[in-house]
Design a protein around this motif. Structure first.
Motif, PDB file in Angstrom:
ATOM      1  N   VAL A  62      49.236  67.555  67.716  1.00  0.00           N
ATOM      2  CA  VAL A  62      48.722  67.160  69.031  1.00  0.00           C
ATOM      3  C   VAL A  62      48.400  65.669  69.065  1.00  0.00           C
ATOM      4  N   SER A  63      47.772  65.168  68.009  1.00  0.00           N
ATOM      5  CA  SER A  63      47.432  63.741  67.993  1.00  0.00           C
ATOM      6  C   SER A  63      48.684  62.876  67.925  1.00  0.00           C
ATOM      7  N   PHE A  64      49.732  63.339  67.253  1.00  0.00           N
ATOM      8  CA  PHE A  64      50.987  62.580  67.230  1.00  0.00           C
ATOM      9  C   PHE A  64      51.589  62.488  68.621  1.00  0.00           C
ATOM     10  N   VAL A  65      51.647  63.611  69.324  1.00  0.00           N
ATOM     11  CA  VAL A  65      52.239  63.606  70.670  1.00  0.00           C
ATOM     12  C   VAL A  65      51.417  62.738  71.620  1.00  0.00           C
ATOM     13  N   LEU A  66      50.088  62.852  71.559  1.00  0.00           N
ATOM     14  CA  LEU A  66      49.243  62.056  72.454  1.00  0.00           C
ATOM     15  C   LEU A  66      49.316  60.563  72.128  1.00  0.00           C
ATOM     16  N   SER A  67      49.322  60.212  70.845  1.00  0.00           N
ATOM     17  CA  SER A  67      49.403  58.797  70.502  1.00  0.00           C
ATOM     18  C   SER A  67      50.788  58.239  70.789  1.00  0.00           C
ATOM     19  N   LEU A  68      51.830  59.066  70.676  1.00  0.00           N
ATOM     20  CA  LEU A  68      53.169  58.625  71.056  1.00  0.00           C
ATOM     21  C   LEU A  68      53.240  58.341  72.554  1.00  0.00           C
ATOM     22  N   ALA A  69      52.641  59.217  73.344  1.00  0.00           N
ATOM     23  CA  ALA A  69      52.600  58.995  74.795  1.00  0.00           C
ATOM     24  C   ALA A  69      51.815  57.728  75.122  1.00  0.00           C
ATOM     25  N   LEU A  70      50.711  57.505  74.423  1.00  0.00           N
ATOM     26  CA  LEU A  70      49.929  56.286  74.640  1.00  0.00           C
ATOM     27  C   LEU A  70      50.727  55.048  74.245  1.00  0.00           C
ATOM     28  N   GLY A  71      51.503  55.132  73.166  1.00  0.00           N
ATOM     29  CA  GLY A  71      52.339  54.006  72.758  1.00  0.00           C
ATOM     30  C   GLY A  71      53.398  53.681  73.786  1.00  0.00           C
ATOM     31  N   ILE A  72      54.026  54.707  74.354  1.00  0.00           N
ATOM     32  CA  ILE A  72      55.042  54.481  75.388  1.00  0.00           C
ATOM     33  C   ILE A  72      54.416  53.874  76.631  1.00  0.00           C
ATOM     34  N   VAL A  73      53.255  54.383  77.014  1.00  0.00           N
ATOM     35  CA  VAL A  73      52.553  53.821  78.176  1.00  0.00           C
ATOM     36  C   VAL A  73      52.194  52.355  77.928  1.00  0.00           C
ATOM     37  N   THR A  74      51.780  52.032  76.709  1.00  0.00           N
ATOM     38  CA  THR A  74      51.433  50.647  76.372  1.00  0.00           C
ATOM     39  C   THR A  74      52.644  49.737  76.491  1.00  0.00           C
ATOM     40  N   ILE A  75      53.782  50.177  75.969  1.00  0.00           N
ATOM     41  CA  ILE A  75      54.999  49.364  76.030  1.00  0.00           C
ATOM     42  C   ILE A  75      55.431  49.141  77.473  1.00  0.00           C
ATOM     43  N   VAL A  76      55.393  50.184  78.277  1.00  0.00           N
ATOM     44  CA  VAL A  76      55.787  50.049  79.688  1.00  0.00           C
ATOM     45  C   VAL A  76      54.810  49.139  80.433  1.00  0.00           C
ATOM     46  N   ALA A  77      53.516  49.281  80.156  1.00  0.00           N
ATOM     47  CA  ALA A  77      52.513  48.459  80.844  1.00  0.00           C
ATOM     48  C   ALA A  77      52.667  46.987  80.488  1.00  0.00           C
ATOM     49  N   VAL A  78      52.943  46.688  79.217  1.00  0.00           N
ATOM     50  CA  VAL A  78      53.128  45.290  78.818  1.00  0.00           C
ATOM     51  C   VAL A  78      54.379  44.715  79.465  1.00  0.00           C
ATOM     52  N   ALA A  79      55.460  45.505  79.534  1.00  0.00           N
ATOM     53  CA  ALA A  79      56.687  45.021  80.175  1.00  0.00           C
ATOM     54  C   ALA A  79      56.456  44.726  81.650  1.00  0.00           C
ATOM     55  N   VAL A  80      55.761  45.635  82.333  1.00  0.00           N
ATOM     56  CA  VAL A  80      55.484  45.413  83.765  1.00  0.00           C
ATOM     57  C   VAL A  80      54.586  44.202  83.953  1.00  0.00           C
ATOM     58  N   LEU A  81      53.568  44.063  83.127  1.00  0.00           N
ATOM     59  CA  LEU A  81      52.669  42.916  83.226  1.00  0.00           C
ATOM     60  C   LEU A  81      53.411  41.615  82.977  1.00  0.00           C
TER      61      LEU A  81
END
Length: 165
Positions: A62-81
């Protein structure tokens, strides 16, 4: 005591009854609907539970899936910013100011736009996101082992759950 025949009620059979011992536990009475009570507020059932063990394997998944989702969100947010800041001209304005401050007439000055290019920023963000996924998964798994050790001493976390009817 034989089972019920066709057409007969199965009184005495079902959850909460005992067979062959001569005693029968009474079934709980069916509660009338809230409308039949004249609009009375529904009752809330409460249950006290204790979390006494956390399976480390499931915590890790569960922690792997949640942290993977957080990592993807971080990458997308930095690209948009980065794209928004570039579209607003922030990098070119700051780069021109830094070039003027660090170099005379544009010669040998610090070029912020080449240093903070989209490729370099995304590479850095991806490395940070991968490190975050690995560390978050490892820390959550280690925390589940520590939780399991501590529940041997204190018994676990007690929860009170409520069910609205």
């Amino acid at each position: 005591m034989p089972g019920p025949q066709w057409g007969q009620a199965d009184e005495g059979y079902g959850p909460g009854t005992t067979h062959g011992q001569g005693t029968r536990k009474p079934r709980p009475a069916a509660r009338p609907a809230a409308a039949a009570l004249g609009g009375a507020a529904p009752r809330t059932r409460m249950a006290r539970l204790r979390v006494s063990k956390a399976d480390p394997w499931s915590v890790m998944k569960v922690s792997f899936v949640l942290s993977l989702a957080l990592g993807i969100v971080t990458i997308v947010a930095v690209a948009v910013l980065w794209l928004v800041l570039d579209a607003l001209g922030v990098f070119s304005t700051v780069s021109a100011t830094l070039s003027d401050a660090t170099g005379a007439g544009g010669q040998g000055g610090f070029d912020l736009q080449s240093f903070l290019s989209l490729g370099r920023v995304m590479m850095f963000t991806t490395v940070i996101a991968v490190i975050d996924v690995v560390l978050a998964t490892a820390l959550a798994t280690l925390s589940s082992f520590l939780y399991n050790l501590s529940t041997g001493f204190v018994g676990g976390i007690e929860l009170t759950l409520a069910e609205d009817e």
